[in-house]
Enzyme design. Structure first.
Site, PDB file in Angstrom:
ATOM      1  N   CYS A  21      -3.081  -6.096  14.659  1.00  0.00           N
ATOM      2  CA  CYS A  21      -2.217  -7.109  13.835  1.00  0.00           C
ATOM      3  C   CYS A  21      -0.946  -6.344  13.377  1.00  0.00           C
ATOM      4  CB  CYS A  21      -2.894  -7.214  12.595  1.00  0.00           C
ATOM      5  SG  CYS A  21      -3.456  -5.770  11.713  1.00  0.00           S
ATOM      6  N   HIS A  50      -9.270   1.705  11.006  1.00  0.00           N
ATOM      7  CA  HIS A  50     -10.482   2.040  11.053  1.00  0.00           C
ATOM      8  C   HIS A  50     -11.006   1.741  12.589  1.00  0.00           C
ATOM      9  CE1 HIS A  50     -11.753   1.549   6.879  1.00  0.00           C
ATOM     10  NE2 HIS A  50     -11.366   2.700   6.861  1.00  0.00           N
ATOM     11  N   CYS A 105      -0.318  -1.210   4.526  1.00  0.00           N
ATOM     12  CA  CYS A 105       0.139  -2.482   5.128  1.00  0.00           C
ATOM     13  C   CYS A 105       1.101  -3.398   3.949  1.00  0.00           C
ATOM     14  CB  CYS A 105      -0.874  -3.320   5.728  1.00  0.00           C
ATOM     15  SG  CYS A 105      -0.455  -4.910   6.269  1.00  0.00           S
ATOM     16  N   HIS A 133     -14.649   0.512  -0.203  1.00  0.00           N
ATOM     17  CA  HIS A 133     -13.897   0.199   0.762  1.00  0.00           C
ATOM     18  C   HIS A 133     -12.596   0.831   0.342  1.00  0.00           C
ATOM     19  CE1 HIS A 133     -11.017  -1.258   3.698  1.00  0.00           C
ATOM     20  NE2 HIS A 133     -12.088  -1.402   4.506  1.00  0.00           N
ATOM     21  N   GLU A 135      -9.416   0.004   0.629  1.00  0.00           N
ATOM     22  CA  GLU A 135      -8.651  -0.805   0.403  1.00  0.00           C
ATOM     23  C   GLU A 135      -8.720  -1.073  -1.126  1.00  0.00           C
ATOM     24  OE1 GLU A 135      -7.748  -4.426   2.692  1.00  0.00           O
ATOM     25  OE2 GLU A 135      -6.970  -5.404   0.835  1.00  0.00           O
ATOM     26  N   THR A 173      -8.179  -8.010   1.643  1.00  0.00           N
ATOM     27  CA  THR A 173      -7.459  -8.590   2.863  1.00  0.00           C
ATOM     28  C   THR A 173      -8.261  -9.169   4.171  1.00  0.00           C
ATOM     29  OG1 THR A 173      -6.882  -6.591   3.835  1.00  0.00           O
ATOM     30  CG2 THR A 173      -5.128  -7.824   2.417  1.00  0.00           C
ATOM     31  N   SER A 231     -15.140  -0.931  10.096  1.00  0.00           N
ATOM     32  CA  SER A 231     -13.956  -1.982  10.419  1.00  0.00           C
ATOM     33  C   SER A 231     -14.481  -3.141   9.805  1.00  0.00           C
ATOM     34  CB  SER A 231     -13.458  -2.104  11.809  1.00  0.00           C
ATOM     35  OG  SER A 231     -12.436  -3.292  11.818  1.00  0.00           O
ATOM     36  N   SER A 232     -14.024  -3.538   8.509  1.00  0.00           N
ATOM     37  CA  SER A 232     -14.420  -4.826   7.644  1.00  0.00           C
ATOM     38  C   SER A 232     -14.175  -5.991   8.636  1.00  0.00           C
ATOM     39  CB  SER A 232     -13.561  -4.615   6.274  1.00  0.00           C
ATOM     40  OG  SER A 232     -14.068  -5.783   5.651  1.00  0.00           O
ATOM     41  N   ASN A 233     -12.813  -5.982   8.863  1.00  0.00           N
ATOM     42  CA  ASN A 233     -12.776  -7.168   9.566  1.00  0.00           C
ATOM     43  C   ASN A 233     -13.510  -7.393  10.852  1.00  0.00           C
ATOM     44  OD1 ASN A 233     -10.400  -7.377  12.136  1.00  0.00           O
ATOM     45  ND2 ASN A 233     -10.185  -5.477  10.802  1.00  0.00           N
TER      46      ASN A 233
HETATM   47 FE1  SF4 Z   1      -3.766  -5.952   9.453  1.00  0.00          FE
HETATM   48 FE2  SF4 Z   1      -5.085  -5.228   7.194  1.00  0.00          FE
HETATM   49 FE3  SF4 Z   1      -2.285  -5.919   7.151  1.00  0.00          FE
HETATM   50 FE4  SF4 Z   1      -4.155  -7.890   7.501  1.00  0.00          FE
HETATM   51  S1  SF4 Z   1      -3.931  -6.580   5.815  1.00  0.00           S
HETATM   52  S2  SF4 Z   1      -2.138  -7.447   8.587  1.00  0.00           S
HETATM   53  S3  SF4 Z   1      -5.796  -6.696   8.795  1.00  0.00           S
HETATM   54  S4  SF4 Z   1      -3.475  -4.245   8.329  1.00  0.00           S
END
Ligand code: SF4
Length: 343
Positions: A21, A50, A105, A133, A135, A173, A231-233
């Protein structure tokens, strides 16, 4: 779907978008540029993103990953990871005279700002996210006295607030969109005046990768998600695949972690990757599958992505001071431009 081991037509459905991303691309390039500009070592607090491959590759180039700022020598350069940090971490870095580069981010920073604003207005903030986590730790640190973490829908029963007329929900996120909406539904049953965030906190990249998986899952005997366990996502992508009809789903860091037994009787393999995963790791998985008869690859496109972020201000300033020119804009390429440089 074929249940027999005599599979007639083997194929791969490849999700798009997948992989890097804009926030991950920016964070990885930040460490690469910092290494070029200041020379090694460059310290990085926590994993920059991650992903095992990204972290080990940057380590080889001279990045030193630490858990906390007190492990960084006084006066050295430290990069904060894409997941964000609590204000107290900035204070600790200042106290040690560290040169900081913040690769948080911008979409995480946006959630931090929302937390500060609602805390200033004396709201109770219900932060949907995974306890512990990075974040969530960073966002909660913006207003710890106002924030309650809600991990999952079942947690709602235990949530208490000071004033049910002044409650807002925010979120990590990288959550499952569906599970988060279920948590919000239950929260709203309990607190009818619950306010929504000003805009989606689950970021565009998380949503798009889940959307692609949902479109493919029904047709997949097996879904392989390339990504790391922390990596959560990426973990959410496996869950979403199975919830939406994939017969099985597995997370792998590398192609050689694929168990041949998973392919037994499998006609269609879905392949995707988390937002912190370089594309070259997906290509390795496709090559592994092609060698076993899955050479026919159809791409399932759920969304187009064109978002890009510029590098952190501190780094842009130093790059400009060296070259006398504004550094080039980052161009986020979903095929993983930065990933190539990590090979
Ligand atoms: Fe990427 Fe996390 Fe930013 Fe979403 S919030 S764009 S997954 S770094």
């Amino acid at each position: 779907m074929s249940q027999s081991s005599e599979v007639q037509h083997k194929r791969v459905l490849l999700a798009a978008p997948r992989g890097y991303c804009a926030g991950v691309d920016r964070a990885v390039i930040t460490v690469e540029k910092a290494l070029e500009l200041y020379g090694p070592p460059v310290y990085v607090r926590k994993e920059i993103v991650h992903n095992r491959h990204v972290v080990t590759t940057l380590q080889k180039r001279g990045a030193i990953f630490v858990e906390e700022t007190d492990e960084v020598p006084e006066g050295a350069t430290v990069v904060f990871s894409a997941h964000g940090v609590a204000p107290v971490v900035h204070e600790e870095a200042r106290a040690r005279s560290l040169k900081t580069i913040d690769a948080t981010c911008p979409l995480v920073t946006k959630v931090h700002r929302e937390a500060v604003r609602f805390a200033d207005d004396d709201f109770d903030i219900l932060l949907i996210g995974h306890e512990g986590h990075e974040e969530v730790v960073g966002t909660s640190g913006e207003a710890p006295e106002h924030i309650t973490i809600v991990d999952n829908p079942d947690d709602v029963a235990n949530v208490e607030v000071r004033n049910p007329e002044k409650v807002v929900w925010l979120s990590q996120t990288t959550l499952s969109v569906d599970e988060t909406m279920e948590t919000v539904r239950r929260l709203r049953e309990k607190f009818p005046l619950l306010q929504d965030p000003p805009s989606d906190d689950i970021c565009y990249a998380t949503q798009n990768r889940q959307l692609a998986v949902k479109q493919m899952a029904q047709d997949c005997d097996l879904m392989i998600v390339v990504g790391s366990r922390n990596s959560s996502n990426s973990v959410r992508l496996v869950e979403v695949a199975v919830e939406h009809g994939a017969r099985a789903g597995h997370l792998v860091d590398y192609a050689d972690e694929i168990d041949e037994a998973w392919l037994e009787g499998v006609a269609t393999v879905g392949v995707t990757s988390g937002a912190s995963v370089p594309e070259l790791l997906v290509r390795d998985v496709l090559a592994f599958l092609a060698e076993r008869g899955y050479a026919d690859v159809d791409t399932v496109v759920a969304a187009e992505e064109s978002l890009l972020f510029s590098l952190p201000t501190e780094l842009r300033r130093d790059l400009k001071a060296r070259s006398g020119q504004e550094p080039a804009e980052l161009t986020h390429d979903p095929s993983g431009r930065a990933a190539e440089s990590l090979h």
